[in-house]
Design a protein around this motif. Structure first.
Motif, PDB file in Angstrom:
ATOM      1  N   ALA A   1       0.836  -1.203   0.000  1.00 56.39           N
ATOM      2  CA  ALA A   1       0.000   0.000   0.000  1.00 56.39           C
ATOM      3  C   ALA A   1       0.871   1.253   0.000  1.00 56.39           C
ATOM      4  CB  ALA A   1      -0.925  -0.008   1.214  1.00 56.39           C
ATOM      5  N   LEU A   2       1.962   1.249   0.749  1.00 57.43           N
ATOM      6  CA  LEU A   2       2.862   2.400   0.778  1.00 57.43           C
ATOM      7  C   LEU A   2       3.580   2.590  -0.553  1.00 57.43           C
ATOM      8  CD1 LEU A   2       4.435   2.036   4.342  1.00 57.43           C
ATOM      9  CD2 LEU A   2       2.692   3.660   3.594  1.00 57.43           C
ATOM     10  N   VAL A   3       3.931   1.490  -1.207  1.00 62.56           N
ATOM     11  CA  VAL A   3       4.560   1.590  -2.528  1.00 62.56           C
ATOM     12  C   VAL A   3       3.585   2.212  -3.525  1.00 62.56           C
ATOM     13  CG1 VAL A   3       5.488   0.266  -4.476  1.00 62.56           C
ATOM     14  CG2 VAL A   3       6.132  -0.343  -2.140  1.00 62.56           C
ATOM     15  N   LEU A   4       2.341   1.756  -3.521  1.00 64.72           N
ATOM     16  CA  LEU A   4       1.325   2.310  -4.412  1.00 64.72           C
ATOM     17  C   LEU A   4       1.105   3.798  -4.142  1.00 64.72           C
ATOM     18  CD1 LEU A   4      -0.852   1.841  -6.577  1.00 64.72           C
ATOM     19  CD2 LEU A   4      -2.416   1.202  -4.736  1.00 64.72           C
ATOM     20  N   ALA A   5       1.025   4.179  -2.859  1.00 71.04           N
ATOM     21  CA  ALA A   5       0.820   5.584  -2.499  1.00 71.04           C
ATOM     22  C   ALA A   5       2.001   6.443  -2.940  1.00 71.04           C
ATOM     23  CB  ALA A   5       0.610   5.712  -0.996  1.00 71.04           C
ATOM     24  N   ALA A   6       3.229   5.929  -2.802  1.00 64.48           N
ATOM     25  CA  ALA A   6       4.413   6.690  -3.206  1.00 64.48           C
ATOM     26  C   ALA A   6       4.445   6.896  -4.721  1.00 64.48           C
ATOM     27  CB  ALA A   6       5.676   5.973  -2.747  1.00 64.48           C
ATOM     28  N   LEU A   7       4.069   5.871  -5.472  1.00 65.90           N
ATOM     29  CA  LEU A   7       4.020   6.006  -6.931  1.00 65.90           C
ATOM     30  C   LEU A   7       2.969   7.027  -7.357  1.00 65.90           C
ATOM     31  CD1 LEU A   7       4.323   2.238  -7.935  1.00 65.90           C
ATOM     32  CD2 LEU A   7       6.034   4.027  -8.308  1.00 65.90           C
ATOM     33  N   TRP A   8       1.801   6.984  -6.708  1.00 72.75           N
ATOM     34  CA  TRP A   8       0.746   7.960  -7.020  1.00 72.75           C
ATOM     35  C   TRP A   8       1.213   9.380  -6.688  1.00 72.75           C
ATOM     36  CZ3 TRP A   8      -4.444   7.212  -8.744  1.00 72.75           C
ATOM     37  CH2 TRP A   8      -5.236   8.367  -8.697  1.00 72.75           C
ATOM     38  N   GLU A   9       1.826   9.533  -5.508  1.00 73.71           N
ATOM     39  CA  GLU A   9       2.275  10.865  -5.085  1.00 73.71           C
ATOM     40  C   GLU A   9       3.332  11.421  -6.031  1.00 73.71           C
ATOM     41  OE1 GLU A   9       4.368  13.016  -1.188  1.00 73.71           O
ATOM     42  OE2 GLU A   9       3.525  10.992  -1.020  1.00 73.71           O
ATOM     43  N   THR A  10       4.165  10.577  -6.605  1.00 72.63           N
ATOM     44  CA  THR A  10       5.256  11.032  -7.461  1.00 72.63           C
ATOM     45  C   THR A  10       4.812  11.302  -8.896  1.00 72.63           C
ATOM     46  OG1 THR A  10       6.846   9.779  -6.122  1.00 72.63           O
ATOM     47  CG2 THR A  10       7.560  10.468  -8.315  1.00 72.63           C
ATOM     48  N   TYR A  11       3.940  10.447  -9.433  1.00 74.63           N
ATOM     49  CA  TYR A  11       3.648  10.523 -10.863  1.00 74.63           C
ATOM     50  C   TYR A  11       2.231  10.999 -11.202  1.00 74.63           C
ATOM     51  CZ  TYR A  11       7.993   7.925 -11.346  1.00 74.63           C
ATOM     52  OH  TYR A  11       9.315   7.547 -11.293  1.00 74.63           O
ATOM     53  N   VAL A  12       1.274  10.869 -10.292  1.00 75.96           N
ATOM     54  CA  VAL A  12      -0.109  11.242 -10.598  1.00 75.96           C
ATOM     55  C   VAL A  12      -0.505  12.545  -9.903  1.00 75.96           C
ATOM     56  CG1 VAL A  12      -2.529  10.518 -10.520  1.00 75.96           C
ATOM     57  CG2 VAL A  12      -0.730   8.820 -10.920  1.00 75.96           C
ATOM     58  N   TRP A  13      -0.170  12.667  -8.626  1.00 73.61           N
ATOM     59  CA  TRP A  13      -0.550  13.857  -7.860  1.00 73.61           C
ATOM     60  C   TRP A  13      -0.064  15.160  -8.488  1.00 73.61           C
ATOM     61  CZ3 TRP A  13       2.431  16.375  -3.514  1.00 73.61           C
ATOM     62  CH2 TRP A  13       1.649  17.354  -2.875  1.00 73.61           C
ATOM     63  N   PRO A  14       1.177  15.228  -9.016  1.00 73.98           N
ATOM     64  CA  PRO A  14       1.617  16.486  -9.644  1.00 73.98           C
ATOM     65  C   PRO A  14       0.716  16.919 -10.805  1.00 73.98           C
ATOM     66  CG  PRO A  14       3.502  15.071  -9.224  1.00 73.98           C
ATOM     67  CD  PRO A  14       2.285  14.251  -8.950  1.00 73.98           C
ATOM     68  N   GLN A  15       0.189  15.971 -11.550  1.00 75.49           N
ATOM     69  CA  GLN A  15      -0.704  16.331 -12.650  1.00 75.49           C
ATOM     70  C   GLN A  15      -2.010  16.925 -12.123  1.00 75.49           C
ATOM     71  OE1 GLN A  15      -1.098  13.139 -15.570  1.00 75.49           O
ATOM     72  NE2 GLN A  15       0.842  12.261 -14.925  1.00 75.49           N
ATOM     73  N   ILE A  16      -2.481  16.413 -10.985  1.00 67.41           N
ATOM     74  CA  ILE A  16      -3.687  16.981 -10.372  1.00 67.41           C
ATOM     75  C   ILE A  16      -3.403  18.401  -9.890  1.00 67.41           C
ATOM     76  CG2 ILE A  16      -5.392  16.693  -8.529  1.00 67.41           C
ATOM     77  CD1 ILE A  16      -4.841  13.700  -8.600  1.00 67.41           C
ATOM     78  N   LEU A  17      -2.240  18.613  -9.289  1.00 76.19           N
ATOM     79  CA  LEU A  17      -1.861  19.952  -8.827  1.00 76.19           C
ATOM     80  C   LEU A  17      -1.803  20.935  -9.988  1.00 76.19           C
ATOM     81  CD1 LEU A  17       0.956  19.256  -6.187  1.00 76.19           C
ATOM     82  CD2 LEU A  17      -1.419  19.936  -5.761  1.00 76.19           C
ATOM     83  N   GLN A  18      -1.229  20.511 -11.100  1.00 69.80           N
ATOM     84  CA  GLN A  18      -1.141  21.386 -12.259  1.00 69.80           C
ATOM     85  C   GLN A  18      -2.510  21.727 -12.822  1.00 69.80           C
ATOM     86  OE1 GLN A  18       1.450  19.219 -14.879  1.00 69.80           O
ATOM     87  NE2 GLN A  18       3.298  19.746 -13.760  1.00 69.80           N
ATOM     88  N   ALA A  19      -3.478  20.841 -12.624  1.00 69.29           N
ATOM     89  CA  ALA A  19      -4.818  21.097 -13.137  1.00 69.29           C
ATOM     90  C   ALA A  19      -5.585  22.096 -12.269  1.00 69.29           C
ATOM     91  CB  ALA A  19      -5.595  19.787 -13.230  1.00 69.29           C
ATOM     92  N   VAL A  20      -5.277  22.147 -10.965  1.00 68.95           N
ATOM     93  CA  VAL A  20      -6.057  23.019 -10.057  1.00 68.95           C
ATOM     94  C   VAL A  20      -5.328  24.301  -9.707  1.00 68.95           C
ATOM     95  CG1 VAL A  20      -7.247  21.017  -9.070  1.00 68.95           C
ATOM     96  CG2 VAL A  20      -5.185  21.884  -7.957  1.00 68.95           C
ATOM     97  N   SER A  21      -4.026  24.351  -9.941  1.00 68.84           N
ATOM     98  CA  SER A  21      -3.250  25.539  -9.553  1.00 68.84           C
ATOM     99  C   SER A  21      -3.032  26.462 -10.750  1.00 68.84           C
ATOM    100  CB  SER A  21      -1.886  25.120  -8.971  1.00 68.84           C
ATOM    101  OG  SER A  21      -1.060  26.245  -8.784  1.00 68.84           O
ATOM    102  N   PRO A  22      -3.217  27.760 -10.557  1.00 66.76           N
ATOM    103  CA  PRO A  22      -2.980  28.704 -11.653  1.00 66.76           C
ATOM    104  C   PRO A  22      -1.503  28.970 -11.922  1.00 66.76           C
ATOM    105  CG  PRO A  22      -3.616  29.905  -9.679  1.00 66.76           C
ATOM    106  CD  PRO A  22      -3.750  28.435  -9.349  1.00 66.76           C
ATOM    107  N   VAL A  23      -0.616  28.528 -11.023  1.00 67.22           N
ATOM    108  CA  VAL A  23       0.794  28.849 -11.178  1.00 67.22           C
ATOM    109  C   VAL A  23       1.684  27.611 -11.276  1.00 67.22           C
ATOM    110  CG1 VAL A  23       0.573  31.059 -10.000  1.00 67.22           C
ATOM    111  CG2 VAL A  23       1.145  29.009  -8.665  1.00 67.22           C
ATOM    112  N   ALA A  24       1.114  26.442 -11.085  1.00 66.94           N
ATOM    113  CA  ALA A  24       1.931  25.213 -11.107  1.00 66.94           C
ATOM    114  C   ALA A  24       2.482  24.978 -12.506  1.00 66.94           C
ATOM    115  CB  ALA A  24       1.086  24.027 -10.663  1.00 66.94           C
TER     116      ALA A  24
END
Length: 234
Positions: free
Chosen positions: A211-234
């Motif tokens: 579960a921690l491996v899956l969460a780390a992969l999501w945080e590294t490769y998927v979460w940044p794309q979500i941040l870029q979608a919601v942030s005006p400056v990302a």
């Protein structure tokens, strides 16, 4: 057989028997651990949201793999290293519960004099250590995550509530996995099943690692794309 050998053999036999019983019907016990871990994770996330809403953000920009730099396997390993330390701390607390609740009383029964007195007095000390570890872990994680959340929200120019929603998928998985051993400790303490805690340590760590491996992969490769979608400056 001396006292230490007797306690070790008894504990090993009980642990093997408990693991074999759970392996035959794993869902009931796993369900209770997951319920406890999820409850702690949700409570901690609520506290983190509160802290991040009132904390003073640090103007120094934070490094975010996938947003401020290219994500890599090193980023995943850094996340896993930090989480492995927290998981190890919680697992040792679970082992301490086994020693205090199951091994020490058994050892004390076969001793006399000062040795028996020491073993009897060590039990409340071990319980106090587990409680202290739990409180320390919750407090430090809540403060660190809350401060980081405030800084990230400031840096990305988004509300803290929006930031919390973006981290929810991996944070809930990650925190639930980290608190599985302590959930097992709490359940065992309520039922007086201290002899199951060593087996619970092995089982909860085995469940938490993927579960921690899956969460780390999501945080590294998927979460940044979500941040870029919601942030005006990302």
């Amino acid at each position: 057989m001396d006292v230490n050998q007797y306690v070790f053999v008894r504990g090993a036999r009980q642990t093997r028997g408990t693991l074999a019983r759970w392996n035959g019907e794993p869902w009931p016990v796993l369900r209770s651990w997951l319920g406890g871990g999820i409850a702690v994770a949700i409570a901690l996330l609520c506290v983190v949201w509160t802290i991040s809403s009132v904390a003073q953000p640090d103007p120094t920009p934070l490094s975010i793999p996938g947003v401020t730099e290219v994500p890599s396997a090193t980023s995943v390993l850094q996340i896993l290293f930090g989480n492995s330390l927290v998981l190890a701390l919680h697992a040792f607390a679970c082992v301490a519960g086994f020693i205090a609740g199951a091994s020490l009383p058994l050892s004390a029964e076969r001793r006399t004099g000062a040795s028996r007195w020491i073993h009897e007095k060590a039990r409340p000390v071990a319980f106090a250590w587990v409680i202290a570890v739990t409180c320390f872990s919750l407090a430090t994680q809540a403060y660190a995550l809350g401060w980081t959340g405030a800084t990230l929200a400031y840096q990305l120019q988004i509300p803290t509530g929006v930031l919390m929603l973006t981290v929810l998928p991996h944070a809930l998985c990650e925190l639930t996995a980290l608190f599985l051993p302590l959930a097992a400790w709490t359940i065992a303490s309520r039922k007086g099943e201290w002899g199951n805690l060593l087996a619970a340590t092995v089982a909860t760590v085995a469940v938490a690692i993927p579960a921690l491996v899956l969460a780390a992969l999501w945080e590294t490769y998927v979460w940044p794309q979500i941040l870029q979608a919601v942030s005006p400056v990302a």
